[in-house]
Design a protein around this motif. Structure first.
Motif, PDB file in Angstrom:
ATOM      1  N   GLU A  24       0.829  -1.209   0.000  1.00 43.40           N
ATOM      2  CA  GLU A  24       0.000   0.000   0.000  1.00 43.40           C
ATOM      3  C   GLU A  24       0.860   1.255   0.000  1.00 43.40           C
ATOM      4  N   ARG A  25       1.948   1.236   0.739  1.00 43.07           N
ATOM      5  CA  ARG A  25       2.864   2.393   0.728  1.00 43.07           C
ATOM      6  C   ARG A  25       3.466   2.593  -0.652  1.00 43.07           C
ATOM      7  N   VAL A  26       3.860   1.509  -1.294  1.00 44.18           N
ATOM      8  CA  VAL A  26       4.425   1.600  -2.651  1.00 44.18           C
ATOM      9  C   VAL A  26       3.368   2.130  -3.611  1.00 44.18           C
ATOM     10  N   ARG A  27       2.118   1.660  -3.478  1.00 45.79           N
ATOM     11  CA  ARG A  27       1.032   2.147  -4.338  1.00 45.79           C
ATOM     12  C   ARG A  27       0.836   3.646  -4.161  1.00 45.79           C
ATOM     13  N   ARG A  28       0.848   4.112  -2.923  1.00 46.18           N
ATOM     14  CA  ARG A  28       0.678   5.541  -2.657  1.00 46.18           C
ATOM     15  C   ARG A  28       1.863   6.348  -3.176  1.00 46.18           C
ATOM     16  N   ALA A  29       3.068   5.822  -3.027  1.00 46.72           N
ATOM     17  CA  ALA A  29       4.241   6.511  -3.566  1.00 46.72           C
ATOM     18  C   ALA A  29       4.165   6.597  -5.086  1.00 46.72           C
ATOM     19  N   ALA A  30       3.686   5.553  -5.745  1.00 44.68           N
ATOM     20  CA  ALA A  30       3.539   5.568  -7.205  1.00 44.68           C
ATOM     21  C   ALA A  30       2.540   6.638  -7.632  1.00 44.68           C
ATOM     22  N   ILE A  31       1.451   6.790  -6.892  1.00 44.81           N
ATOM     23  CA  ILE A  31       0.484   7.843  -7.203  1.00 44.81           C
ATOM     24  C   ILE A  31       1.150   9.208  -7.061  1.00 44.81           C
ATOM     25  N   GLY A  32       1.871   9.397  -5.960  1.00 47.25           N
ATOM     26  CA  GLY A  32       2.564  10.666  -5.740  1.00 47.25           C
ATOM     27  C   GLY A  32       3.567  10.979  -6.828  1.00 47.25           C
ATOM     28  N   LEU A  33       4.356   9.986  -7.230  1.00 44.81           N
ATOM     29  CA  LEU A  33       5.338  10.196  -8.305  1.00 44.81           C
ATOM     30  C   LEU A  33       4.648  10.495  -9.632  1.00 44.81           C
ATOM     31  N   SER A  34       3.534   9.851  -9.885  1.00 42.57           N
ATOM     32  CA  SER A  34       2.782  10.099 -11.107  1.00 42.57           C
ATOM     33  C   SER A  34       2.306  11.557 -11.167  1.00 42.57           C
ATOM     34  N   VAL A  35       1.763  12.030 -10.058  1.00 37.52           N
ATOM     35  CA  VAL A  35       1.311  13.428  -9.991  1.00 37.52           C
ATOM     36  C   VAL A  35       2.502  14.363 -10.165  1.00 37.52           C
ATOM     37  N   LEU A  36       3.604  14.056  -9.510  1.00 36.46           N
ATOM     38  CA  LEU A  36       4.802  14.890  -9.615  1.00 36.46           C
ATOM     39  C   LEU A  36       5.308  14.941 -11.054  1.00 36.46           C
ATOM     40  N   ARG A  37       5.422  13.806 -11.703  1.00 36.32           N
ATOM     41  CA  ARG A  37       5.913  13.769 -13.088  1.00 36.32           C
ATOM     42  C   ARG A  37       4.982  14.514 -14.042  1.00 36.32           C
ATOM     43  N   ARG A  38       3.691  14.414 -13.800  1.00 35.22           N
ATOM     44  CA  ARG A  38       2.717  15.057 -14.686  1.00 35.22           C
ATOM     45  C   ARG A  38       2.724  16.579 -14.525  1.00 35.22           C
ATOM     46  N   HIS A  39       2.873  17.064 -13.280  1.00 37.60           N
ATOM     47  CA  HIS A  39       2.736  18.493 -13.025  1.00 37.60           C
ATOM     48  C   HIS A  39       4.055  19.231 -12.782  1.00 37.60           C
ATOM     49  N   TYR A  40       5.146  18.504 -12.606  1.00 37.62           N
ATOM     50  CA  TYR A  40       6.457  19.124 -12.434  1.00 37.62           C
ATOM     51  C   TYR A  40       7.515  18.190 -13.020  1.00 37.62           C
ATOM     52  N   PRO A  41       7.504  18.044 -14.348  1.00 37.57           N
ATOM     53  CA  PRO A  41       8.398  17.080 -14.989  1.00 37.57           C
ATOM     54  C   PRO A  41       9.879  17.408 -14.834  1.00 37.57           C
ATOM     55  N   LYS A  42      10.229  18.629 -14.453  1.00 41.23           N
ATOM     56  CA  LYS A  42      11.642  18.991 -14.257  1.00 41.23           C
ATOM     57  C   LYS A  42      12.205  18.454 -12.945  1.00 41.23           C
ATOM     58  N   ALA A  43      11.349  17.971 -12.058  1.00 36.48           N
ATOM     59  CA  ALA A  43      11.808  17.458 -10.767  1.00 36.48           C
ATOM     60  C   ALA A  43      12.722  16.254 -10.975  1.00 36.48           C
ATOM     61  N   LYS A  44      13.768  16.186 -10.158  1.00 36.92           N
ATOM     62  CA  LYS A  44      14.712  15.077 -10.257  1.00 36.92           C
ATOM     63  C   LYS A  44      14.905  14.447  -8.884  1.00 36.92           C
ATOM     64  N   ALA A  45      14.989  13.152  -8.880  1.00 38.27           N
ATOM     65  CA  ALA A  45      15.247  12.432  -7.634  1.00 38.27           C
ATOM     66  C   ALA A  45      16.710  12.598  -7.243  1.00 38.27           C
ATOM     67  N   SER A  46      16.971  12.546  -5.973  1.00 36.87           N
ATOM     68  CA  SER A  46      18.356  12.565  -5.501  1.00 36.87           C
ATOM     69  C   SER A  46      19.053  11.334  -6.030  1.00 36.87           C
ATOM     70  N   PRO A  47      20.370  11.433  -6.287  1.00 37.07           N
ATOM     71  CA  PRO A  47      21.074  10.246  -6.761  1.00 37.07           C
ATOM     72  C   PRO A  47      21.058   9.151  -5.699  1.00 37.07           C
ATOM     73  N   ARG A  48      20.976   7.937  -6.159  1.00 32.35           N
ATOM     74  CA  ARG A  48      21.009   6.797  -5.234  1.00 32.35           C
ATOM     75  C   ARG A  48      22.420   6.612  -4.713  1.00 32.35           C
ATOM     76  N   PRO A  49      22.543   6.242  -3.457  1.00 36.33           N
ATOM     77  CA  PRO A  49      23.884   6.008  -2.909  1.00 36.33           C
ATOM     78  C   PRO A  49      24.527   4.803  -3.599  1.00 36.33           C
ATOM     79  N   MET A  50      25.827   4.866  -3.706  1.00 40.96           N
ATOM     80  CA  MET A  50      26.559   3.767  -4.326  1.00 40.96           C
ATOM     81  C   MET A  50      26.542   2.568  -3.398  1.00 40.96           C
ATOM     82  N   THR A  51      26.372   1.401  -3.962  1.00 43.41           N
ATOM     83  CA  THR A  51      26.404   0.180  -3.154  1.00 43.41           C
ATOM     84  C   THR A  51      27.760  -0.496  -3.362  1.00 43.41           C
ATOM     85  N   THR A  52      28.165  -1.247  -2.351  1.00 46.14           N
ATOM     86  CA  THR A  52      29.463  -1.912  -2.474  1.00 46.14           C
ATOM     87  C   THR A  52      29.294  -3.370  -2.767  1.00 46.14           C
TER      88      THR A  52
END
Length: 118
Positions: free
Chosen positions: A90-118
């Protein structure tokens, strides 16, 4: 709006005004202003439509998606496996909705880079 919501709105409006005047970064000293919750576990309203504006004026910002009145998962154990999986989905579903709204209304937004894994 309640008193806390009013204060958050005032703070965001100050940041918007500053950005309109050319300010490129903001140091927030009030942790209540720093946390933007897309959550309803504290009785708040899920307002996905506010995400694009909040990200625009408050980035970098952390958005938290929770599930209202979800049972506690602690102390953890096998007896809670099904609840943990359903809550996580359910949390993932809600995050997907939020990201969808963000991409649709503010497409210039960028996620922070993911930390490097070892």
């Amino acid at each position: 709006m309640g008193r806390g919501a009013d204060q958050l709105a005032y703070g965001v409006e100050d940041v918007i005004r500053g950005c309109d005047l050319g300010v490129h970064s903001v140091l927030v000293s009030d942790i209540g202003q720093l946390w933007v919750l897309c959550a309803d576990d504290f009785g708040g309203v899920v307002r996905y439509y506010e995400i694009p504006a909040l990200v625009r004026v408050a980035a970098p910002v952390h958005l938290k998606f929770t599930v209202r009145i979800a049972p506690s998962l602690y102390p953890s154990g096998a007896h809670l496996d099904d609840v943990a999986v359903v809550t996580a989905r359910e949390r993932v579903r809600r995050a997907a909705i939020g990201l969808s709204v963000l991409r649709r209304h503010y497409p210039k937004a960028k996620a922070s880079p993911r930390p490097m894994t070892t």
